[in-house]
Write a protein that holds these residues in place. Structure first.
Motif, PDB file in Angstrom:
ATOM      1  N   GLN A  92     -79.038  39.314  12.407  1.00  0.00           N
ATOM      2  CA  GLN A  92     -78.053  38.571  13.194  1.00  0.00           C
ATOM      3  C   GLN A  92     -76.953  39.494  13.696  1.00  0.00           C
ATOM      4  OE1 GLN A  92     -76.685  35.041  11.243  1.00  0.00           O
ATOM      5  NE2 GLN A  92     -75.088  34.635  12.737  1.00  0.00           N
ATOM      6  N   ILE A  93     -76.523  40.419  12.860  1.00  0.00           N
ATOM      7  CA  ILE A  93     -75.559  41.438  13.263  1.00  0.00           C
ATOM      8  C   ILE A  93     -76.324  42.742  13.422  1.00  0.00           C
ATOM      9  CG2 ILE A  93     -73.487  42.701  12.635  1.00  0.00           C
ATOM     10  CD1 ILE A  93     -72.626  40.268  10.999  1.00  0.00           C
ATOM     11  N   ALA A  94     -76.354  43.271  14.624  1.00  0.00           N
ATOM     12  CA  ALA A  94     -77.147  44.468  14.906  1.00  0.00           C
ATOM     13  C   ALA A  94     -76.708  45.633  14.019  1.00  0.00           C
ATOM     14  CB  ALA A  94     -77.013  44.849  16.377  1.00  0.00           C
ATOM     15  N   GLN A  95     -77.688  46.381  13.512  1.00  0.00           N
ATOM     16  CA  GLN A  95     -77.415  47.474  12.598  1.00  0.00           C
ATOM     17  C   GLN A  95     -77.939  48.789  13.178  1.00  0.00           C
ATOM     18  OE1 GLN A  95     -78.759  46.538   8.624  1.00  0.00           O
ATOM     19  NE2 GLN A  95     -77.955  44.465   8.709  1.00  0.00           N
ATOM     20  N   THR A  96     -77.004  49.664  13.561  1.00  0.00           N
ATOM     21  CA  THR A  96     -77.347  51.009  14.030  1.00  0.00           C
ATOM     22  C   THR A  96     -76.364  51.993  13.413  1.00  0.00           C
ATOM     23  OG1 THR A  96     -75.916  50.869  15.979  1.00  0.00           O
ATOM     24  CG2 THR A  96     -78.210  50.137  16.249  1.00  0.00           C
ATOM     25  N   PHE A  97     -76.670  53.294  13.519  1.00  0.00           N
ATOM     26  CA  PHE A  97     -75.727  54.335  13.131  1.00  0.00           C
ATOM     27  C   PHE A  97     -74.805  54.581  14.334  1.00  0.00           C
ATOM     28  CE2 PHE A  97     -79.264  55.184  10.227  1.00  0.00           C
ATOM     29  CZ  PHE A  97     -78.582  55.286   9.011  1.00  0.00           C
ATOM     30  N   ALA A  98     -73.578  54.072  14.249  1.00  0.00           N
ATOM     31  CA  ALA A  98     -72.701  54.055  15.413  1.00  0.00           C
ATOM     32  C   ALA A  98     -72.350  55.450  15.918  1.00  0.00           C
ATOM     33  CB  ALA A  98     -71.416  53.281  15.091  1.00  0.00           C
TER      34      ALA A  98
ATOM     35  N   TYR B 259     -72.311  45.298  23.293  1.00  0.00           N
ATOM     36  CA  TYR B 259     -73.069  44.692  22.193  1.00  0.00           C
ATOM     37  C   TYR B 259     -74.487  44.320  22.615  1.00  0.00           C
ATOM     38  CZ  TYR B 259     -74.170  41.937  18.087  1.00  0.00           C
ATOM     39  OH  TYR B 259     -74.770  41.454  16.947  1.00  0.00           O
ATOM     40  N   GLY B 260     -74.661  43.842  23.832  1.00  0.00           N
ATOM     41  CA  GLY B 260     -76.001  43.499  24.301  1.00  0.00           C
ATOM     42  C   GLY B 260     -76.919  44.702  24.319  1.00  0.00           C
ATOM     43  N   ASP B 261     -76.371  45.878  24.634  1.00  0.00           N
ATOM     44  CA  ASP B 261     -77.182  47.099  24.633  1.00  0.00           C
ATOM     45  C   ASP B 261     -77.509  47.536  23.205  1.00  0.00           C
ATOM     46  OD1 ASP B 261     -77.296  47.252  27.380  1.00  0.00           O
ATOM     47  OD2 ASP B 261     -75.564  48.576  27.550  1.00  0.00           O
ATOM     48  N   VAL B 262     -76.572  47.322  22.279  1.00  0.00           N
ATOM     49  CA  VAL B 262     -76.854  47.628  20.871  1.00  0.00           C
ATOM     50  C   VAL B 262     -78.036  46.799  20.377  1.00  0.00           C
ATOM     51  CG1 VAL B 262     -75.947  47.544  18.500  1.00  0.00           C
ATOM     52  CG2 VAL B 262     -74.488  48.342  20.372  1.00  0.00           C
ATOM     53  N   LYS B 263     -78.101  45.539  20.806  1.00  0.00           N
ATOM     54  CA  LYS B 263     -79.220  44.686  20.398  1.00  0.00           C
ATOM     55  C   LYS B 263     -80.540  45.213  20.950  1.00  0.00           C
ATOM     56  CE  LYS B 263     -78.643  41.016  18.561  1.00  0.00           C
ATOM     57  NZ  LYS B 263     -78.572  40.590  17.148  1.00  0.00           N
ATOM     58  N   ARG B 264     -80.518  45.798  22.144  1.00  0.00           N
ATOM     59  CA  ARG B 264     -81.733  46.394  22.694  1.00  0.00           C
ATOM     60  C   ARG B 264     -82.142  47.634  21.892  1.00  0.00           C
ATOM     61  NH1 ARG B 264     -83.326  45.302  28.199  1.00  0.00           N
ATOM     62  NH2 ARG B 264     -82.244  43.455  28.963  1.00  0.00           N
ATOM     63  N   VAL B 265     -81.143  48.427  21.479  1.00  0.00           N
ATOM     64  CA  VAL B 265     -81.452  49.585  20.639  1.00  0.00           C
ATOM     65  C   VAL B 265     -82.051  49.125  19.317  1.00  0.00           C
ATOM     66  CG1 VAL B 265     -80.474  51.561  19.404  1.00  0.00           C
ATOM     67  CG2 VAL B 265     -79.672  51.013  21.703  1.00  0.00           C
ATOM     68  N   GLU B 266     -81.497  48.068  18.731  1.00  0.00           N
ATOM     69  CA  GLU B 266     -82.037  47.546  17.475  1.00  0.00           C
ATOM     70  C   GLU B 266     -83.492  47.110  17.651  1.00  0.00           C
ATOM     71  OE1 GLU B 266     -80.717  44.474  13.936  1.00  0.00           O
ATOM     72  OE2 GLU B 266     -80.703  43.760  16.015  1.00  0.00           O
ATOM     73  N   LEU B 267     -83.808  46.542  18.799  1.00  0.00           N
ATOM     74  CA  LEU B 267     -85.188  46.159  19.072  1.00  0.00           C
ATOM     75  C   LEU B 267     -86.081  47.402  19.118  1.00  0.00           C
ATOM     76  CD1 LEU B 267     -87.333  44.071  19.799  1.00  0.00           C
ATOM     77  CD2 LEU B 267     -86.540  44.177  22.173  1.00  0.00           C
ATOM     78  N   ALA B 268     -85.602  48.478  19.740  1.00  0.00           N
ATOM     79  CA  ALA B 268     -86.373  49.725  19.770  1.00  0.00           C
ATOM     80  C   ALA B 268     -86.585  50.266  18.358  1.00  0.00           C
ATOM     81  CB  ALA B 268     -85.653  50.764  20.636  1.00  0.00           C
TER      82      ALA B 268
END
Length: 253
Positions: free
Chosen positions: A85-91, A147-156
């Motif tokens: 639900q909350i996108a998780q990446t290394f910022a 944030y929308g782009d972070v969600k795309r990265v999470e999908l990748a």
């Protein structure tokens, strides 16, 4: 063979039966939305499929093999990806480095990742970013992304494991309406191309009724109805269960 077969899943917490005998099926390339009012048992069912919770009873069959009760990492190794639900990446890492780290994990190099990440399968990482529409931002830090782009990265990141099944927990939470539809349209296209099943929970009825192949409705821990979006929208039991929540009204707009 059915990709995912959930059979009579049940889970109680103390004296509360959160899920009672839920059964679902998902085919390769299909999008199945799991919806219901608050407290319906969606998260509990979802987390039993993903391994975060162990069912009291029932089975979760992935291509015929029971994965119920396995640890999340063991389930991931069997080809089940997940977004949160909350996108998780290394910022502080770049977009492409985030995907390279996911590929390192997939390749079982997690204990040697630090000095190797920047060189590991960069071409494959860029190809994944191309699929989600993020290759032009490959070298930007994730901290700079919308944030929308972070969600795309999470999908990748999820796709880096080449999953058979993708679990998406409230994938459009926090996104603008146009971004929600675009993300899930992309997910549907990828599911078709990869023959990857997608099970997702979602509050946006525009996404559910516009993009899911089938919808399963939980109420008080039980499966109330399952079918095509049109069949669910027209189901009197579903309308009654959601009376006053806005689901039916939004679905018809």
């Amino acid at each position: 063979m059915t990709l995912l077969q959930v059979e009579q899943l049940s889970k109680s917490f103390g004296g509360v039966q959160a899920v009672q005998g839920v059964s679902l099926a998902l085919q390769a390339g299909e999008m199945l939305a799991l919806i219901g009012p608050n407290g319906a048992g969606k998260s509990t069912t979802f987390n039993m499929v993903g391994g975060q919770l162990v069912p009291d009873r029932g089975r979760v069959l992935l291509r015929g093999q029971d994965i119920a009760g396995l640890a999340p990492r063991a389930i991931w190794r069997r080809g089940v990806g997940r977004t949160f639900q909350i996108a998780q990446t290394f910022a502080s890492f770049s977009v492409v480095e985030n995907v390279q780290l996911a590929l390192l994990s997939h390749d079982r190099h997690t204990f040697r990742w630090w000095p190797r990440a920047a060189a590991h399968r960069r071409g494959d990482a860029l190809a994944l970013l191309e699929q989600v529409g993020m290759v032009a931002q490959a070298d930007r830090p994730c901290s700079e992304l919308a944030y929308g782009d972070v969600k795309r990265v999470e999908l990748a990141l999820a796709l880096a494991h080449d999953p058979q099944l993708l679990l998406m927990d409230e994938p459009t939470a926090g996104m603008a309406p146009g971004e929600r539809v675009a993300l899930m349209q992309l997910t549907r296209d990828l599911a078709r191309a990869r023959q990857m099943g997608v099970l997702f929970t979602e509050h946006s009825m525009e996404v559910v009724f516009g993009l899911a192949d089938r919808v399963a409705v939980l109420v008080r821990g039980q499966l109330l109805a399952e079918g095509t979006p049109q069949a669910i929208r027209d189901d009197a039991r579903v309308q009654q269960a959601y009376l006053g929540t806005g689901l039916v009204l939004e679905a018809q707009q």
